[in-house]
Design a protein around this motif. Structure first.
Motif, PDB file in Angstrom:
ATOM      1  N   VAL A  59       0.775  -1.104   0.003  1.00 10.96           N
ATOM      2  CA  VAL A  59       0.209  -0.126  -0.120  1.00 10.96           C
ATOM      3  C   VAL A  59       1.064   1.289   0.009  1.00 10.96           C
ATOM      4  O   VAL A  59       1.747   1.173   0.843  1.00 10.96           O
TER       5      VAL A  59
ATOM      6  N   ALA B  27      -8.808   6.972   5.668  1.00 14.93           N
ATOM      7  CA  ALA B  27      -8.287   6.603   4.295  1.00 14.93           C
ATOM      8  C   ALA B  27      -9.364   5.565   3.756  1.00 14.93           C
ATOM      9  O   ALA B  27      -9.724   4.581   4.575  1.00 14.93           O
TER      10      ALA B  27
ATOM     11  N   LEU C 196      -9.654   1.644   1.995  1.00 13.44           N
ATOM     12  CA  LEU C 196      -9.131   0.681   1.995  1.00 13.44           C
ATOM     13  C   LEU C 196      -9.185   0.112   0.550  1.00 13.44           C
ATOM     14  O   LEU C 196     -10.093   0.035  -0.046  1.00 13.44           O
TER      15      LEU C 196
ATOM     16  N   LEU D  62      -9.723   3.140   7.928  1.00 11.86           N
ATOM     17  CA  LEU D  62      -9.073   3.618   8.978  1.00 11.86           C
ATOM     18  C   LEU D  62      -9.951   4.646   9.837  1.00 11.86           C
ATOM     19  O   LEU D  62     -10.675   5.530   9.316  1.00 11.86           O
TER      20      LEU D  62
ATOM     21  N   PRO E 283       1.410   2.081   8.406  1.00 15.70           N
ATOM     22  CA  PRO E 283       0.832   3.384   7.841  1.00 15.70           C
ATOM     23  C   PRO E 283      -0.543   3.933   8.771  1.00 15.70           C
ATOM     24  O   PRO E 283      -0.695   4.924   8.510  1.00 15.70           O
ATOM     25  N   GLY E 284      -1.174   2.942   9.329  1.00 15.93           N
ATOM     26  CA  GLY E 284      -2.141   3.205  10.093  1.00 15.93           C
ATOM     27  C   GLY E 284      -1.713   4.396  11.190  1.00 15.93           C
ATOM     28  O   GLY E 284      -2.636   5.292  11.590  1.00 15.93           O
TER      29      GLY E 284
ATOM     30  N   GLN F 140      -0.649   7.623   9.519  1.00 15.48           N
ATOM     31  CA  GLN F 140      -1.824   8.425   8.887  1.00 15.48           C
ATOM     32  C   GLN F 140      -2.793   8.763  10.114  1.00 15.48           C
ATOM     33  O   GLN F 140      -3.326   9.982  10.404  1.00 15.48           O
TER      34      GLN F 140
ATOM     35  N   ILE G 257      -7.383   0.252  13.080  1.00 12.35           N
ATOM     36  CA  ILE G 257      -6.423   0.203  11.704  1.00 12.35           C
ATOM     37  C   ILE G 257      -6.918  -1.065  11.158  1.00 12.35           C
ATOM     38  O   ILE G 257      -6.588  -2.203  11.548  1.00 12.35           O
TER      39      ILE G 257
ATOM     40  N   ASP H 162      -5.004  -3.659   5.613  1.00 12.99           N
ATOM     41  CA  ASP H 162      -4.099  -3.058   4.700  1.00 12.99           C
ATOM     42  C   ASP H 162      -3.115  -1.888   5.210  1.00 12.99           C
ATOM     43  O   ASP H 162      -1.990  -1.504   4.446  1.00 12.99           O
ATOM     44  N   LEU H 163      -3.464  -1.146   6.374  1.00 15.11           N
ATOM     45  CA  LEU H 163      -2.726  -0.120   6.938  1.00 15.11           C
ATOM     46  C   LEU H 163      -1.899  -0.598   8.206  1.00 15.11           C
ATOM     47  O   LEU H 163      -1.182   0.194   8.933  1.00 15.11           O
TER      48      LEU H 163
END
Length: 190
Positions: free
Chosen positions: A18, A39, A41, A87, A142-143, A146, A161, A164-165
């Protein structure tokens, strides 16, 4: 217990899958305010067999959190709704200090509960040691990069989260396709 450096610091799997730009809550939510979706998904990684839907996605308001800023939180995940596919962030305590932006060094306390088994996997509160990072530098999942944008020093934020994050296919003690629930305290921003 796993340490956060191993839990959220290893982003190779998620980062390779991602590439999302950092975005986040404006930090102006109140504890009674609505949750903020931050965000979209992408398609979830294929691995575990799908579970039966409970008919609706959970929101931040469905997650039970006890304790105030600086106190070890207790996180309760309900059984009557599905994990969110995006997210979700919610300020539980509005901070009054500087606001975290990408590139800002922060020191966080956190507690992590995994969605599938509702078990606390890690907690800096339990160790009595904050976790330092530079927001948006890609040193964490990333979660976090972000979801912590906009948190103010002295603030407590709930992060839900999606895989994917987080860890997607799993790793570092995290099951494949696991949703992660964090309560984070911004001990120092800047």
């Amino acid at each position: 217990m796993q340490t956060l450096a191993r839990i959220i610091g290893s982003v190779a799997v998620a980062a390779a899958a991602v590439a999302l730009t950092a975005c986040g809550s404006d930090g102006k939510d109140s504890s009674a305010g609505p949750s903020t979706t931050t965000a979209e998904l992408s398609a979830p990684p294929a691995a575990a067999a799908p579970t039966a839907s409970k008919g609706r996605e959970c929101t931040a308001e469905d997650i039970g959190v006890t304790g105030g800023f600086g106190e070890t939180p207790t996180i309760t995940i309900p059984d009557d709704c599905d994990p969110p596919k995006q997210l979700v962030t919610k300020d539980l305590v509005e901070g009054t200090g500087p606001e975290a932006k990408p590139g800002t060094p922060v020191e966080m306390n956190y507690s992590l509960v995994t969605w599938s088994d509702k078990t606390k996997l890690d907690s800096s509160f339990d160790r009595g040691q904050t976790f330092p990072l530079t927001l948006g530098a890609g040193s964490v999942i990333p979660g976090w990069d972000q979801g912590l944008v906009g948190i103010k020093q002295g603030g407590r934020r709930l992060l839900i989260i999606p895989p994917d994050l987080g860890y997607g296919q799993g790793g570092n003690g995290i099951k494949p396709n696991e949703t992660l629930v964090f309560v984070t305290d911004a001990v120092k921003v800047g």
